[in-house]
Design a protein around this motif. Sequence first.
Motif, short mmCIF file in Angstrom:
data_model
loop_
_atom_site.label_atom_id
_atom_site.label_comp_id
_atom_site.label_asym_id
_atom_site.label_seq_id
_atom_site.Cartn_x
_atom_site.Cartn_y
_atom_site.Cartn_z
N GLN A 80 87.22 -19.91 21.88
CA GLN A 80 88.17 -19.75 22.98
C GLN A 80 88.65 -18.31 23.00
OE1 GLN A 80 90.79 -23.41 23.66
NE2 GLN A 80 90.91 -23.14 21.45
N SER A 81 89.15 -17.90 24.15
CA SER A 81 89.72 -16.57 24.27
C SER A 81 90.99 -16.48 23.42
CB SER A 81 90.01 -16.25 25.73
OG SER A 81 90.85 -17.23 26.29
N PRO A 82 91.46 -15.27 23.14
CA PRO A 82 92.67 -15.10 22.31
C PRO A 82 93.91 -15.73 22.94
CG PRO A 82 91.47 -13.03 22.53
CD PRO A 82 90.84 -14.00 23.49
N GLY A 83 94.84 -16.11 22.09
CA GLY A 83 96.13 -16.61 22.55
C GLY A 83 96.30 -18.12 22.42
N TRP A 84 95.24 -18.86 22.21
CA TRP A 84 95.34 -20.32 22.07
C TRP A 84 95.80 -20.66 20.67
CZ3 TRP A 84 94.98 -23.39 26.20
CH2 TRP A 84 94.29 -22.93 27.32
N TYR A 85 96.62 -21.72 20.56
CA TYR A 85 96.96 -22.23 19.24
C TYR A 85 96.98 -23.75 19.25
CZ TYR A 85 101.77 -22.16 21.12
OH TYR A 85 102.89 -22.32 21.90
N HIS A 86 96.60 -24.30 18.10
CA HIS A 86 96.55 -25.75 17.87
C HIS A 86 98.00 -26.20 17.74
CE1 HIS A 86 95.12 -29.16 14.98
NE2 HIS A 86 95.09 -29.58 16.23
N TYR A 87 98.47 -27.01 18.69
CA TYR A 87 99.91 -27.30 18.73
C TYR A 87 100.29 -28.75 18.49
CZ TYR A 87 99.80 -29.56 23.33
OH TYR A 87 99.57 -30.42 24.36
N MET A 88 99.35 -29.67 18.48
CA MET A 88 99.75 -31.07 18.32
C MET A 88 98.61 -31.89 17.72
SD MET A 88 101.14 -33.76 21.21
CE MET A 88 102.47 -32.70 21.70
N LEU A 89 98.99 -32.90 16.93
CA LEU A 89 98.05 -33.86 16.38
C LEU A 89 98.21 -35.17 17.14
CD1 LEU A 89 98.83 -33.33 12.60
CD2 LEU A 89 96.97 -32.31 13.91
N HIS A 90 97.10 -35.81 17.43
CA HIS A 90 97.12 -37.13 18.06
C HIS A 90 96.35 -38.06 17.13
CE1 HIS A 90 95.86 -40.06 21.35
NE2 HIS A 90 97.16 -40.17 21.23
N ALA A 91 97.08 -38.75 16.26
CA ALA A 91 96.48 -39.53 15.18
C ALA A 91 95.38 -40.51 15.61
CB ALA A 91 97.57 -40.26 14.39
N PRO A 92 95.52 -41.21 16.76
CA PRO A 92 94.45 -42.14 17.12
C PRO A 92 93.10 -41.46 17.39
CG PRO A 92 96.43 -42.63 18.37
CD PRO A 92 96.66 -41.32 17.66
N GLU A 93 93.13 -40.16 17.71
CA GLU A 93 91.89 -39.43 18.01
C GLU A 93 91.88 -38.07 17.32
OE1 GLU A 93 90.63 -40.93 22.36
OE2 GLU A 93 92.45 -39.69 22.33
N PRO A 94 91.72 -38.05 15.99
CA PRO A 94 91.79 -36.79 15.27
C PRO A 94 90.65 -35.82 15.60
CG PRO A 94 91.14 -38.56 13.80
CD PRO A 94 91.52 -39.20 15.11
N HIS A 95 89.62 -36.29 16.27
CA HIS A 95 88.50 -35.42 16.66
C HIS A 95 88.82 -34.63 17.93
CE1 HIS A 95 88.06 -39.08 18.99
NE2 HIS A 95 87.33 -38.40 19.85
N ILE A 96 89.97 -34.91 18.56
CA ILE A 96 90.40 -34.15 19.75
C ILE A 96 91.51 -33.20 19.33
CG2 ILE A 96 91.41 -34.28 22.04
CD1 ILE A 96 90.04 -36.99 22.37
N LEU A 97 91.23 -31.91 19.49
CA LEU A 97 92.20 -30.88 19.14
C LEU A 97 92.95 -30.47 20.40
CD1 LEU A 97 89.88 -28.64 16.92
CD2 LEU A 97 91.25 -30.63 16.24
N LEU A 98 94.27 -30.39 20.31
CA LEU A 98 95.12 -30.04 21.45
C LEU A 98 95.61 -28.61 21.30
CD1 LEU A 98 97.07 -33.39 21.41
CD2 LEU A 98 95.28 -32.75 23.00
N PHE A 99 95.34 -27.79 22.31
CA PHE A 99 95.67 -26.37 22.28
C PHE A 99 96.58 -26.02 23.44
CE2 PHE A 99 91.69 -26.57 19.99
CZ PHE A 99 91.90 -25.71 18.93
N LYS A 100 97.38 -24.96 23.24
CA LYS A 100 98.15 -24.39 24.34
C LYS A 100 98.29 -22.90 24.13
CE LYS A 100 102.95 -25.20 22.82
NZ LYS A 100 104.19 -25.89 23.19
N ARG A 101 98.67 -22.20 25.21
CA ARG A 101 98.99 -20.79 25.15
C ARG A 101 100.01 -20.48 26.22
NH1 ARG A 101 93.60 -17.56 27.23
NH2 ARG A 101 93.50 -18.48 29.29
N ASP A 102 100.75 -19.41 26.02
CA ASP A 102 101.74 -18.99 27.01
C ASP A 102 101.05 -18.52 28.27
OD1 ASP A 102 103.77 -19.53 25.19
OD2 ASP A 102 103.82 -17.47 24.43
N LYS A 103 101.70 -18.76 29.40
CA LYS A 103 101.16 -18.30 30.69
C LYS A 103 101.33 -16.80 30.82
CE LYS A 103 101.03 -21.80 34.15
NZ LYS A 103 101.61 -22.30 35.36
#
Length: 103
Positions: A80-103
């Motif tokens: 991914q481009s710079p600025g993304w960070y892993h921000y949340m865990l979703h226990a039922p689906e640990p193979h899905i990583l949730l990312f966010k970045r500032d606008k």
Amino acid sequence: MLSDGNSENSFQDGSSGKTGDAAQRAKDIAEHEDEIMYSARYSDDHHEYRHVNLPREIARWVPQGRLMIEQEWRSLGVKQSPGWYHYMLHAPEPHILLFKRDK
């Protein structure tokens, strides 16, 4: 269970430290990183979001119960481009990583 994982942890590569584990991890990532699926971006007033779906062979190397730093998720083959960070865990689906970045 959702978690924002605000704890500080040292970098771990997901292996137990054995040479065979490190070799298998590298092999799994090399063979399956082209199967990583990236969602379209979506946003609110403050952040842009996306989720990344890892194939089973790579997901097994994700550290359990905590968020990853950039070095860790990049080492799993996530691109991914710079600025993304892993921000949340979703226990039922640990193979899905949730990312966010500032606008």
